[in-house]
Motif scaffolding. Structure first.
Motif, short mmCIF file in Angstrom:
data_model
loop_
_atom_site.label_atom_id
_atom_site.label_comp_id
_atom_site.label_asym_id
_atom_site.label_seq_id
_atom_site.Cartn_x
_atom_site.Cartn_y
_atom_site.Cartn_z
N SER A 284 0.76 -1.19 -0.03
CA SER A 284 -0.03 0.04 -0.10
C SER A 284 0.94 1.32 0.09
CB SER A 284 -1.05 -0.18 1.29
OG SER A 284 -1.46 1.19 1.32
N SER B 73 -0.28 0.38 6.91
CA SER B 73 -1.31 -0.83 6.62
C SER B 73 -1.15 -1.84 7.54
CB SER B 73 -1.23 -1.56 5.03
OG SER B 73 -1.78 -2.80 5.20
N GLU C 210 -4.19 3.97 8.62
CA GLU C 210 -4.47 3.73 7.44
C GLU C 210 -5.33 4.82 6.57
OE1 GLU C 210 -6.45 -0.26 7.02
OE2 GLU C 210 -4.68 -1.36 8.12
N ASN C 211 -5.87 5.73 7.26
CA ASN C 211 -6.72 6.62 6.36
C ASN C 211 -5.83 7.64 5.80
OD1 ASN C 211 -8.32 8.44 5.71
ND2 ASN C 211 -9.18 9.17 7.66
N THR D 42 -13.44 12.41 -2.44
CA THR D 42 -13.32 11.79 -1.18
C THR D 42 -13.18 12.57 0.12
OG1 THR D 42 -11.98 9.97 0.05
CG2 THR D 42 -10.80 11.23 -1.31
N PRO E 58 -8.68 2.41 -0.64
CA PRO E 58 -9.93 2.79 -0.22
C PRO E 58 -10.16 4.23 0.46
CG PRO E 58 -8.75 1.16 1.41
CD PRO E 58 -7.86 1.50 0.16
N SER E 59 -9.53 4.66 1.29
CA SER E 59 -9.65 6.01 1.83
C SER E 59 -9.59 7.02 0.81
CB SER E 59 -8.75 6.36 2.96
OG SER E 59 -7.37 6.17 2.53
N TYR F 78 -11.42 6.36 -2.32
CA TYR F 78 -12.17 6.10 -3.27
C TYR F 78 -13.15 7.08 -3.25
CZ TYR F 78 -9.65 1.79 -4.79
OH TYR F 78 -8.70 1.15 -5.26
N SER G 170 -20.71 -1.13 -0.90
CA SER G 170 -20.35 -0.35 0.21
C SER G 170 -18.80 -1.31 0.60
CB SER G 170 -21.31 -0.14 1.18
OG SER G 170 -22.03 0.93 0.82
N TRP H 277 -14.43 -1.60 1.87
CA TRP H 277 -12.90 -1.11 1.66
C TRP H 277 -12.35 -1.79 0.56
CZ3 TRP H 277 -14.70 2.70 4.22
CH2 TRP H 277 -15.43 2.62 5.54
N HIS H 278 -12.47 -1.31 -0.54
CA HIS H 278 -11.77 -2.06 -1.73
C HIS H 278 -10.39 -1.58 -1.75
CE1 HIS H 278 -16.17 -2.85 -2.66
NE2 HIS H 278 -16.21 -1.68 -2.56
#
Ligand code: TPP
Ligand code: DXP
Ligand code: MG
Length: 640
Positions: A106, A110, A120-121, A398, A433-434, A436, A596, A598-599
């Motif tokens: 990532s 992570s 992770e955000n 986002t 994910p954060s 998207y 919905s 966390w991809h």
């Protein structure tokens, strides 16, 4: 950049955990820092990523991991885009060949990757709040552990940081805050705080001067109180004389600095002192974004903040130039601003990435950079609108999430003409994910009076942007994805405000394709046509509120399919289904969108494929669905 890449058996290879750093000599640390820079330039030149921020924190990160004991002590990174060095020294050098790629490392901390990672955000200005809570938890549980938060000067312009500092000062828990002050977000950081930091930066650390005085007085025989009072008076005098009072100390938070953030020993010394305080303390590290790699140091735009792949020798990007959605927006906004003097622009420290910087170059007095402060951006825009202007707030989709309350109550409830332009809407890809931008049509679609446009190409972006800034009785959103704008997708006709892109008299399926999914919708229609279905494809252009023409068009078809680059829950599909119910149009509807969740990170295409959002998968699912619907329609009613 050092003369050559590190020898395979260089120092770097010997560092597999933070403990390995503690045995290194100052000379070895200097060599290691150079090897880390060479390593990052070599790797990120191939993958792209946050090179500039990470180059700026090499020595600071080495010092952090030598003074503290991660993961027992928790090291938090605000935004997390500057954590490559942290990853390199915590056993993940091997992952950098697949940095930000599907299945690979990532671009942010992570938890799945390492026990050394926590936040992770990738949204800025959160670390101090995490740190406040974590330090309270350690204290309450009686755990002898340190919390260290690394926060950039840009992130400090975010309101959450000040909410956290307010609490940290009161809580008085053991907490070390490293302000990584490189004077920049993308561009130079704006605002009073930035000015304060630069004032501190430019003055000799009064701590250093104090040490000199202490040394000088040191041999004075200890005679108790008088010496203390002399020292204390000297300290107060020094503070007033040699450097401005760091406002943090006025808050009740000890300040150490400024410290040369590129001097491992100086940082270690400051961090060891900070570690010894049993209270909150700020270590003000002065660094340079992109430090040690000339192309980054000399990049005036953003110090190679987040380049794509580039030539490591020159720093020149290797991607072929293409017309991006952002460029189309920026060009049209300038044309509009030339015609409409009431139109002004707002950016949250991202003028270049959102294209607002172009407007600023042409109309510098009509663009406001508010720092990384999206909540303030929204309500300041409300103020601008109250003052008779029409603000265009350009942010990544986002990042508007955090300003929901401001959009809802400060803008929409007051029916104010503010246009929010959401770039990077939908699945973006490498940032994970954060980042998207998949929530906006659902979340802001619930805002009374909000109108949301989703252009499908350059022409409709220009058109819908103009329509948005023409609205004077409420907020509007214009949202588009990352990357290059697709070839034009002309309409065959327009029904009301809905564009018909393809039609078939058999009217088997009405396919409502939202924004950037219009091309996908046309591909699905072709596949369905090969299987004998007559498909009409429409682009609603304005997706919220649901155009009334859609219910009329749906009533003329046997089935309805919706496609959107946003979450299904509360999305356009749900809204169209509700509109059909309200209009007593009883036509089966199948909605396709982003689940919905966390991809993971990857390319946009990879993520959409993994979610079954390809023409092949959708066509297959539609035919299966049609068969089920028809079977149900002919089956005898179930006996209950
Ligand atoms: C809420 C939010 N808005 C915008 C961004 C985009 N962004 C990523 S890094 C960055 C600049 C951060 O500046 P700073 O905190 O000083 O860190 P530096 O890059 O200088 O190390 C911005 C605006 C974000 N991650 N989060
Ligand atoms: C960390 C952050 O939020 C930004 O740097 C973001 O990664 C940029 O995204 P783009 O590369 O899509 O502009
Ligand atoms: Mg910065």
């Amino acid at each position: 950049m050092s003369e050559s890449l590190p020898a395979p058996d260089g120092l770097l290879a010997s560092v597999t955990s933070p403990g390995d750093l503690k045995r290194l000599s100052p000379e070895q640390l200097t060599l290691l820092a150079a090897e880390i820079r060479d390593f990052m330039v070599a790797k990120v030149s191939r993958t792209g990523g946050h090179l500039g921020p990470s180059l700026g924190v090499v020595e600071t990160t080495l010092a952090l991991h030598r003074v503290f004991d991660s993961p027992r002590d928790r090291v938090l990174f605000d935004t997390g885009h500057q954590a490559y060095v942290h990853k390199i020294v915590t056993g993940r050098q091997g992952g950098f060949d697949l940095l930000r790629q599907r299945g690979g490392l990532s671009g942010y901390p992570s938890r799945a990757e390492s026990e050394h990672d926590l936040i992770e955000n990738s949204h800025a200005s959160t670390a101090l709040s995490y740190a406040d809570g974590l330090s309270k938890a350690f204290a309450l549980r009686g755990e002898d552990r340190h919390v260290v938060a690394v926060v950039g000067d840009g992130a400090l312009t975010g309101g959450m940081c000040w909410e956290a500092l307010n609490n940290i000062a009161t809580a008085k828990k053991r907490l070390v805050i490293v302000v990584n002050d490189n004077g920049r977000s993308y561009a130079p950081t704006i605002g009073g705080l930035a000015d304060h930091l630069s004032t501190l930066r430019l003055n000799p650390g009064y701590e250093r001067v104090l040490d000199l005085v202490k040394d000088a007085l040191g041999n004075t025989p200890v005679v108790g109180k008088p010496v203390y009072e002399v020292l204390h008076a000297v300290k107060r005098g020094i503070k007033d004389a040699v450097s401005p009072q760091p406002m943090f100390e006025d808050l009740g938070i000890k300040y150490l600095g400024p410290v040369d953030g590129h001097d491992v020993q100086a940082m270690e010394s400051a961090l060891r002192r900070a570690k010894g305080f049993n209270a909150p303390v700020i270590v003000h590290a002065v660094t340079r974004k992109g430090y040690g790699y000339r192309p980054a140091e000399q990049d005036e735009a953003d110090c190679l903040h987040s380049p794509g792949a580039f030539d490591p020798q020159t720093g020149a990007l290797t991607a072929k130039p293409s017309v991006k959605w952002t460029h189309v927006f920026s060009e049209e906004l300038i044309k509009i601003a030339d015609e409409r003097l009431d139109v002004v622009g707002i950016t949250a420290a991202m003028g270049e990435p959102t294209g607002i910087a172009e407007l600023a170059r042409k109309h510098p007095d009509r663009v406001y950079d508010v720092g990384i402060a999206e909540q303030h951006a929204a309500t300041s825009a409300a103020g601008l609108a109250m003052g008779g202007l029409h603000p265009v707030v350009a942010v990544y989709a986002t990042f508007l999430n955090r300003a929901f309350d401001q959009v809802l109550l400060d803008v929409a409830m007051h029916e104010l003409p503010v246009t929010f332009v959401l770039d990077r809407a939908g699945i973006t890809g490498p940032d994970g994910p954060s980042h998207y931008g998949i929530w906006d049509m659902s979340v802001f679609g619930a805002v009374p009076g909000m109108r949301i446009a989703a252009p499908r190409d350059a022409a409709t972006l220009r058109e819908e942007l103009r329509e948005a800034v023409a609205v004077d009785d409420g907020p509007t959103i214009v949202r588009f994805p990352t990357g290059s704008v697709p070839a034009g997708l002309p309409a065959v006709r327009r029904v009301g405000q809905v564009d018909v892109l393809r039609e078939d008299d058999r009217k088997d399926v009405l396919l409502i394709a939202v924004g950037s999914f219009a091309g996908l919708g046309l591909d699905v229609a072709e596949r369905l046509a090969e299987q004998g279905y007559g498909v009409t494809v429409v682009d609603p252009r304005w997706v919220r509120p649901v155009p009334i023409e859609l219910t009329g068009l749906a009533a003329q078809h046997r089935r309805v399919v919706t496609l959107e680059d946003g979450i299904r829950a509360g999305g356009v599909g749900d809204a169209v289904a509700a509109a059909l119910r309200d209009a007593d149009v009883d036509v089966p509807l199948r909605d396709f969108g982003i689940p919905s969740g966390w991809h993971p990170h990857g390319t946009r295409a990879e993520i959409l494929t993994s979610l079954g959002l390809t023409a092949q998968d959708i066509a297959r699912d539609v035919t299966g669905w049609v068969s089920r619907v028809e079977a149900d329609a002919t089956a005898p009613a179930a006996q209950v």
